[in-house]
Design a protein around this motif. Structure first.
Motif, PDB file in Angstrom:
ATOM      1  N   GLN A  14       0.584  -1.102  -0.044  1.00 17.58           N
ATOM      2  CA  GLN A  14       0.212   0.066  -0.020  1.00 17.58           C
ATOM      3  C   GLN A  14       1.019   1.092   0.135  1.00 17.58           C
ATOM      4  N   GLU A  15       0.487   2.254  -0.782  1.00 21.95           N
ATOM      5  CA  GLU A  15       1.281   3.582  -0.873  1.00 21.95           C
ATOM      6  C   GLU A  15       1.410   3.951   0.762  1.00 21.95           C
ATOM      7  N   ALA A  16       2.770   4.429   0.908  1.00 26.88           N
ATOM      8  CA  ALA A  16       3.104   5.046   2.227  1.00 26.88           C
ATOM      9  C   ALA A  16       3.602   3.979   3.162  1.00 26.88           C
ATOM     10  N   GLU A  17       3.341   2.733   2.820  1.00 28.84           N
ATOM     11  CA  GLU A  17       3.731   1.494   3.682  1.00 28.84           C
ATOM     12  C   GLU A  17       5.003   0.869   3.728  1.00 28.84           C
ATOM     13  N   THR A  18       5.440   0.207   4.213  1.00 23.55           N
ATOM     14  CA  THR A  18       6.818  -0.600   4.037  1.00 23.55           C
ATOM     15  C   THR A  18       6.834  -2.009   3.534  1.00 23.55           C
ATOM     16  N   VAL A  19       7.727  -2.242   2.747  1.00 19.45           N
ATOM     17  CA  VAL A  19       7.815  -3.533   2.143  1.00 19.45           C
ATOM     18  C   VAL A  19       9.196  -4.040   2.045  1.00 19.45           C
ATOM     19  N   PHE A  75      20.302 -10.990   1.670  1.00 20.94           N
ATOM     20  CA  PHE A  75      20.492  -9.213   1.266  1.00 20.94           C
ATOM     21  C   PHE A  75      19.224  -8.859   0.950  1.00 20.94           C
ATOM     22  N   SER A  76      18.077  -8.295   1.820  1.00 23.38           N
ATOM     23  CA  SER A  76      17.074  -8.149   1.557  1.00 23.38           C
ATOM     24  C   SER A  76      16.981  -6.473   1.536  1.00 23.38           C
ATOM     25  N   LEU A  77      15.877  -6.266   0.502  1.00 24.59           N
ATOM     26  CA  LEU A  77      15.560  -4.711   0.543  1.00 24.59           C
ATOM     27  C   LEU A  77      14.456  -4.260   1.139  1.00 24.59           C
ATOM     28  N   LYS A  78      14.584  -3.243   2.036  1.00 26.17           N
ATOM     29  CA  LYS A  78      13.342  -2.553   2.607  1.00 26.17           C
ATOM     30  C   LYS A  78      13.128  -1.420   2.169  1.00 26.17           C
ATOM     31  N   ILE A  79      11.830  -1.084   1.598  1.00 25.91           N
ATOM     32  CA  ILE A  79      11.458   0.127   1.052  1.00 25.91           C
ATOM     33  C   ILE A  79      10.429   0.682   1.952  1.00 25.91           C
ATOM     34  N   SER A  80      10.557   1.868   2.573  1.00 26.47           N
ATOM     35  CA  SER A  80       9.806   2.742   3.437  1.00 26.47           C
ATOM     36  C   SER A  80       9.096   3.701   2.768  1.00 26.47           C
ATOM     37  N   ASP A  81       7.951   3.947   3.462  1.00 25.83           N
ATOM     38  CA  ASP A  81       7.126   4.997   2.676  1.00 25.83           C
ATOM     39  C   ASP A  81       6.897   5.016   1.021  1.00 25.83           C
ATOM     40  N   SER A  82       6.338   3.918   0.816  1.00 25.37           N
ATOM     41  CA  SER A  82       6.375   3.451  -0.623  1.00 25.37           C
ATOM     42  C   SER A  82       5.629   4.441  -1.559  1.00 25.37           C
ATOM     43  N   GLN A  83       6.003   4.808  -2.503  1.00 25.44           N
ATOM     44  CA  GLN A  83       5.648   5.583  -3.480  1.00 25.44           C
ATOM     45  C   GLN A  83       5.053   5.010  -4.780  1.00 25.44           C
ATOM     46  N   LEU A  84       4.208   5.653  -5.348  1.00 24.75           N
ATOM     47  CA  LEU A  84       3.733   5.157  -6.774  1.00 24.75           C
ATOM     48  C   LEU A  84       4.965   4.776  -7.791  1.00 24.75           C
ATOM     49  N   THR A 112      11.604  -9.417  -8.712  1.00 27.15           N
ATOM     50  CA  THR A 112      10.406  -9.481  -7.905  1.00 27.15           C
ATOM     51  C   THR A 112       9.723  -8.283  -8.738  1.00 27.15           C
ATOM     52  N   SER A 113       8.386  -8.571  -9.048  1.00 22.56           N
ATOM     53  CA  SER A 113       7.584  -7.498  -9.532  1.00 22.56           C
ATOM     54  C   SER A 113       6.786  -6.801  -8.209  1.00 22.56           C
ATOM     55  N   LEU A 114       7.159  -5.506  -8.195  1.00 21.39           N
ATOM     56  CA  LEU A 114       6.460  -4.764  -7.079  1.00 21.39           C
ATOM     57  C   LEU A 114       5.536  -3.904  -7.301  1.00 21.39           C
ATOM     58  N   THR A 115       4.302  -4.207  -6.798  1.00 20.43           N
ATOM     59  CA  THR A 115       3.092  -3.242  -7.291  1.00 20.43           C
ATOM     60  C   THR A 115       2.777  -2.294  -5.960  1.00 20.43           C
ATOM     61  N   VAL A 116       2.493  -0.994  -6.200  1.00 18.33           N
ATOM     62  CA  VAL A 116       2.176  -0.093  -5.412  1.00 18.33           C
ATOM     63  C   VAL A 116       0.723   0.362  -5.425  1.00 18.33           C
ATOM     64  N   ILE A 117       0.140   0.088  -4.257  1.00 15.34           N
ATOM     65  CA  ILE A 117      -1.538   0.268  -4.585  1.00 15.34           C
ATOM     66  C   ILE A 117      -1.872   1.771  -3.709  1.00 15.34           C
ATOM     67  N   PRO A 118      -2.371   2.418  -4.685  1.00 14.77           N
ATOM     68  CA  PRO A 118      -2.835   3.695  -4.160  1.00 14.77           C
ATOM     69  C   PRO A 118      -3.675   3.818  -2.991  1.00 14.77           C
TER      70      PRO A 118
END
Lengths: 118, 114
Positions: A14-19, A75-84, A112-118
């Motif tokens: 979800q947008e603004a969440e962390t993955v 080696f994991s990647l964390k994306i914070s505050d996800s954006q479109l 990995t195909s990442l989808t960001v949900i608005p």
């Protein structure tokens, strides 16, 4: 030969969440480099973040950070505050050190195909 | 300048044509690469020129032939391609350069073989 494994073909956030995207690798070497690359649809492959194996400190670039576990070869990647604009294919990549006879070869995970949900 | 340039951006060719893809970098990198990439798949290494020495992925058919005129330029010559060769062809280069060890990628050439 080195192998890189990404066990999550698709992820959504979800947008603004962390993955967190996972990556493991197999190597017998002690010195190497790890990377996360991002490739948006129909756009250029760009570097997100890099980690040198000899550095214990996890790399950070703004909203992107890694969790590098050398003993576990993870080696994991964390994306914070996800954006479109984070929606893309993400590839984990491994490079041996320059002292290796394959020092100029890179090994990629399956992505990995990442989808960001608005 | 961290740019890797590729020309053309798009190419449509018949199975009997001969064409070339071009790649250029000015970062002083001594390793340059050709990759083939299908949609939603990782890049597959085709060729590496590292310090003027060529390494070949032996699964690459001979209808693809690389050429490295100098350390800044890399060409990929195409001849008698098949429809399954349609893909995105990526060029990349790597250093070290200013302490950076990653590959820098070009935007790619989208190839369609009819």
């Amino acid at each position: 030969a080195q192998t890189v494994t990404q066990s999550q073909p698709e992820m959504s956030v979800q947008e603004a969440e962390t993955v967190t995207l996972s990556c493991t690798y197999d190597t017998s070497e002690s010195d190497y480099y790890l990377f996360w690359y991002k490739q948006p649809p129909s756009r250029q492959m760009i570097l997100v973040i890099r980690q040198e194996a000899y550095k214990q400190q996890n790399a950070t670039e703004n909203r992107f950070s890694v969790n590098f576990q050398k003993a576990a070869k993870s080696f994991s990647l964390k994306i914070s505050d996800s954006q479109l604009g984070d929606a893309a294919m993400y590839f984990c990549a491994y490079r041996t050190s320059y002292h290796s006879n394959t020092g100029n070869q890179f090994y990629f995970g399956t992505g990995t195909s990442l989808t960001v949900i608005p | 300048d961290t740019e890797v340039t590729q020309t053309p951006k798009h190419l449509v060719m018949g199975m009997t044509n001969k064409k070339s893809l071009k790649c250029e970098q000015h970062m002083g990198h001594r390793a340059m690469y050709w990759y083939k990439q299908k949609a939603k798949k990782p890049p597959e290494l085709m060729f590496v020129y590292s310090y003027e020495k060529l390494s070949i992925n032996e699964s690459v058919p001979s209808r693809f032939s690389p050429e490295c005129p100098n350390s800044s330029l890399l060409n990929l010559h195409l001849h008698a391609l098949q429809p399954e060769d349609s893909a995105l062809y990526l060029c990349a280069s790597s250093g070290p350069w200013r302490g950076r060890n990653e590959q820098f990628f070009g935007p790619g050439t989208r190839l369609t073989v009819l």
